[in-house]
Design a protein around this motif. Structure first.
Motif, PDB file in Angstrom:
ATOM      1  N   ASP A   1       0.794  -1.171   0.076  1.00  0.00           N
ATOM      2  CA  ASP A   1       0.193  -0.038   0.015  1.00  0.00           C
ATOM      3  C   ASP A   1       0.874   1.296   0.069  1.00  0.00           C
ATOM      4  O   ASP A   1       0.650   2.145  -0.595  1.00  0.00           O
ATOM      5  N   PHE A   2       1.874   1.250   0.867  1.00  0.00           N
ATOM      6  CA  PHE A   2       2.844   2.438   0.883  1.00  0.00           C
ATOM      7  C   PHE A   2       3.554   2.673  -0.211  1.00  0.00           C
ATOM      8  O   PHE A   2       3.960   3.787  -0.629  1.00  0.00           O
ATOM      9  N   MET A   3       4.045   1.521  -0.635  1.00  0.00           N
ATOM     10  CA  MET A   3       4.711   1.972  -1.987  1.00  0.00           C
ATOM     11  C   MET A   3       4.092   2.267  -3.082  1.00  0.00           C
ATOM     12  O   MET A   3       4.555   3.459  -3.812  1.00  0.00           O
ATOM     13  N   HIS A   4       2.801   1.909  -3.267  1.00  0.00           N
ATOM     14  CA  HIS A   4       1.991   2.479  -4.293  1.00  0.00           C
ATOM     15  C   HIS A   4       1.555   4.096  -4.043  1.00  0.00           C
ATOM     16  O   HIS A   4       1.551   4.781  -4.898  1.00  0.00           O
ATOM     17  N   LEU A   5       1.537   4.245  -2.703  1.00  0.00           N
ATOM     18  CA  LEU A   5       1.184   5.731  -2.331  1.00  0.00           C
ATOM     19  C   LEU A   5       2.633   6.462  -2.668  1.00  0.00           C
ATOM     20  O   LEU A   5       2.263   7.452  -3.198  1.00  0.00           O
ATOM     21  N   CYS A   6       3.741   5.843  -2.399  1.00  0.00           N
ATOM     22  CA  CYS A   6       4.876   6.710  -2.837  1.00  0.00           C
ATOM     23  C   CYS A   6       4.996   6.853  -4.228  1.00  0.00           C
ATOM     24  O   CYS A   6       5.426   8.039  -4.736  1.00  0.00           O
ATOM     25  N   LEU A   7       4.524   5.844  -5.109  1.00  0.00           N
ATOM     26  CA  LEU A   7       4.465   6.170  -6.439  1.00  0.00           C
ATOM     27  C   LEU A   7       3.649   7.476  -6.796  1.00  0.00           C
ATOM     28  O   LEU A   7       4.113   7.925  -7.820  1.00  0.00           O
ATOM     29  N   ARG A   8       2.476   7.540  -6.328  1.00  0.00           N
ATOM     30  CA  ARG A   8       1.806   9.008  -6.560  1.00  0.00           C
ATOM     31  C   ARG A   8       2.315  10.009  -6.179  1.00  0.00           C
ATOM     32  O   ARG A   8       2.187  11.062  -6.671  1.00  0.00           O
ATOM     33  N   TRP A   9       3.163  10.000  -4.912  1.00  0.00           N
ATOM     34  CA  TRP A   9       3.945  11.238  -4.493  1.00  0.00           C
ATOM     35  C   TRP A   9       5.075  11.422  -5.574  1.00  0.00           C
ATOM     36  O   TRP A   9       5.133  12.457  -5.982  1.00  0.00           O
ATOM     37  N   HIS A  10       5.488  10.184  -6.339  1.00  0.00           N
ATOM     38  CA  HIS A  10       6.616  10.525  -7.470  1.00  0.00           C
ATOM     39  C   HIS A  10       5.909  11.223  -8.584  1.00  0.00           C
ATOM     40  O   HIS A  10       6.390  11.990  -9.275  1.00  0.00           O
ATOM     41  N   GLU A  11       4.542  10.615  -8.733  1.00  0.00           N
ATOM     42  CA  GLU A  11       4.107  11.061  -9.984  1.00  0.00           C
ATOM     43  C   GLU A  11       3.736  12.714  -9.710  1.00  0.00           C
ATOM     44  O   GLU A  11       4.106  13.405 -10.650  1.00  0.00           O
ATOM     45  N   ALA A  12       3.213  13.014  -8.757  1.00  0.00           N
ATOM     46  CA  ALA A  12       2.730  14.443  -8.215  1.00  0.00           C
ATOM     47  C   ALA A  12       4.149  15.315  -8.711  1.00  0.00           C
ATOM     48  O   ALA A  12       4.148  16.291  -9.383  1.00  0.00           O
ATOM     49  N   PHE A  13       5.286  14.844  -7.949  1.00  0.00           N
ATOM     50  CA  PHE A  13       6.652  15.737  -8.021  1.00  0.00           C
ATOM     51  C   PHE A  13       7.290  15.682  -9.381  1.00  0.00           C
ATOM     52  O   PHE A  13       7.888  16.800  -9.534  1.00  0.00           O
ATOM     53  N   ASN A  14       7.155  14.691  -9.974  1.00  0.00           N
ATOM     54  CA  ASN A  14       7.698  14.514 -11.443  1.00  0.00           C
ATOM     55  C   ASN A  14       6.837  15.662 -12.266  1.00  0.00           C
ATOM     56  O   ASN A  14       7.640  16.252 -13.170  1.00  0.00           O
ATOM     57  N   LYS A  15       5.770  15.533 -12.093  1.00  0.00           N
ATOM     58  CA  LYS A  15       4.924  16.500 -12.879  1.00  0.00           C
ATOM     59  C   LYS A  15       5.276  17.878 -12.771  1.00  0.00           C
ATOM     60  O   LYS A  15       5.543  18.800 -13.537  1.00  0.00           O
ATOM     61  N   MET A  16       5.506  18.284 -11.375  1.00  0.00           N
ATOM     62  CA  MET A  16       6.096  19.799 -10.974  1.00  0.00           C
ATOM     63  C   MET A  16       7.426  19.896 -11.738  1.00  0.00           C
ATOM     64  O   MET A  16       7.468  20.930 -12.453  1.00  0.00           O
ATOM     65  N   GLU A  17       8.345  18.955 -11.606  1.00  0.00           N
ATOM     66  CA  GLU A  17       9.647  19.310 -11.850  1.00  0.00           C
ATOM     67  C   GLU A  17       9.952  19.126 -13.434  1.00  0.00           C
ATOM     68  O   GLU A  17      10.535  19.703 -14.058  1.00  0.00           O
ATOM     69  N   TYR A  18       9.221  18.195 -14.120  1.00  0.00           N
ATOM     70  CA  TYR A  18       9.412  17.868 -15.578  1.00  0.00           C
ATOM     71  C   TYR A  18       8.305  18.552 -16.522  1.00  0.00           C
ATOM     72  O   TYR A  18       8.294  18.353 -17.762  1.00  0.00           O
ATOM     73  N   GLY A  19       7.434  19.134 -15.829  1.00  0.00           N
ATOM     74  CA  GLY A  19       6.319  19.762 -16.380  1.00  0.00           C
ATOM     75  C   GLY A  19       6.522  20.718 -17.475  1.00  0.00           C
ATOM     76  O   GLY A  19       5.549  21.103 -18.213  1.00  0.00           O
ATOM     77  N   GLY A  20       7.667  21.631 -17.342  1.00  0.00           N
ATOM     78  CA  GLY A  20       7.776  22.684 -18.165  1.00  0.00           C
ATOM     79  C   GLY A  20       7.366  23.954 -17.887  1.00  0.00           C
ATOM     80  O   GLY A  20       7.743  24.952 -18.695  1.00  0.00           O
ATOM     81  N   VAL A  21       6.766  24.007 -16.746  1.00  0.00           N
ATOM     82  CA  VAL A  21       6.078  25.284 -16.298  1.00  0.00           C
ATOM     83  C   VAL A  21       7.009  25.676 -15.011  1.00  0.00           C
ATOM     84  O   VAL A  21       7.095  24.855 -13.954  1.00  0.00           O
ATOM     85  N   PRO A  22       7.585  26.816 -15.109  1.00  0.00           N
ATOM     86  CA  PRO A  22       8.294  27.330 -13.876  1.00  0.00           C
ATOM     87  C   PRO A  22       7.663  27.211 -12.500  1.00  0.00           C
ATOM     88  O   PRO A  22       6.380  27.924 -12.715  1.00  0.00           O
TER      89      PRO A  22
END
Ligand code: 1HE
Length: 261
Positions: free
Chosen positions: A81-102
């Protein structure tokens, strides 16, 4: 564009700047599973709603107290459960970092644990005098799960990160600046973050897209592949029609010169 969110407010701040605000101040903006889903949603859509820059702000005296420890305790999650939750944290933060909007984070008070993971996914961190940074995972019997091993280690180096996690060391003020946890230390982090966002929003979006995605991607590559990718990105960005007027202005001496204040 409206967002159906409970823990985030998204608003148009004008001049191409979008404010994304954590509005769970009563819980010190701790991130529960729903808030993480909302971060995924908002930062996935940001580049497509015409945002030229975003300011990430938070309600109350503390930017973010990290993982919702009360929810985590109550849910009695399995490792999976927690591993899958962490993957969602990563998804969110990757969208921030790699999304192309400052994304510029306006910080105050606690920026701790998952709150520091969130802040470290922003491209610029602006602290005020109340801001402090910590990774209290060790003290809580936890480990980072939202990308700190990558982003915080990248900001401060492995040795400092391990010290923060093992001993609960807190950084603030000039020391936080010196070790790289924030790029600005000011009286009013919100006002400064909006100034910076408005300045970044003046750049052609394609340039910002490259700055706010290509550099991060290239850090994941070998030097040889990164040099190749840089040439490809520069080929596209440096020949864009949006830069022609700026280059003409420099050539005919009507454009700005780069000088210190
Ligand atoms: C929370 C959380 C939280 C506050 N999860 N509910 N993070 C931490 O170890 C930091 C935990 N929080 C704190 O140390 C303190 O709350 C603060 C220093 C940030 C603020 O102190 P204070 O005195 O202003 O507030 P408070 O009285 O501690 O908390 C106010 C309310 O917010 C209270 O709820 P209430 O219903 O009793 O009013 C708290 O329970 C709630 N609250 N922080 C849940 N974190 C992907 S892995 C990431 C791993 C980590 O992030 S570890 C670090 C966790």
């Amino acid at each position: 564009m409206t967002f159906d969110t409970e823990f985030l407010e998204v608003s148009d701040a004008g001049e191409g700047v979008t404010e994304v605000r954590l509005v769970r101040g009563s819980k010190r903006n701790a991130l529960n599973a729903q808030a993480v889903e909302e971060l995924v949603e908002v930062f996935s859509r940001l580049p497509r709603i015409g945002a030229r820059a975003a300011v990430l702000t938070a309600e109350g005296d503390h930017f973010c107290a990290g993982l919702d420890l009360v929810e985590h305790h109550a849910e009695e999650r399995s490792a999976a459960d927690f591993m899958h939750l962490c993957l969602r944290w990563h998804e969110a933060f990757n969208k921030m970092e790699y999304g192309g909007v400052p994304v510029i984070a306006a910080l105050q008070g606690a920026v701790v644990g998952g709150g520091l993971e969130l802040a470290s996914a922003a491209h610029i961190r602006v602290a005020d005098r109340t801001t402090y940074f910590a990774l209290p995972e060790g003290q809580r019997g936890l480990f980072t799960g939202g990308g700190a091993t990558i982003r915080v280690a990248d900001l401060v180096g492995k040795g400092r990160m391990i010290d923060m996690m093992l001993t609960g060391r807190v950084y603030k003020g000039e020391e936080a600046m010196a070790v790289g946890l924030c790029q600005y230390l000011v009286e009013d982090s919100r006002a400064k973050a909006f100034d910076l966002a408005r300045a970044a929003a003046q750049n052609p979006p394609l340039s910002n897209f490259a700055i706010c995605s290509a550099i991060s991607h290239m850090q994941n590559m070998s030097a040889l592949d990164a040099a190749y990718a840089e040439a490809v990105v520069a080929g596209i960005v440096n020949t864009q029609p949006a830069s022609r007027d700026r280059l003409k202005a420099f050539a005919d001496k009507s454009g700005p010169r780069i000088r210190p204040d």
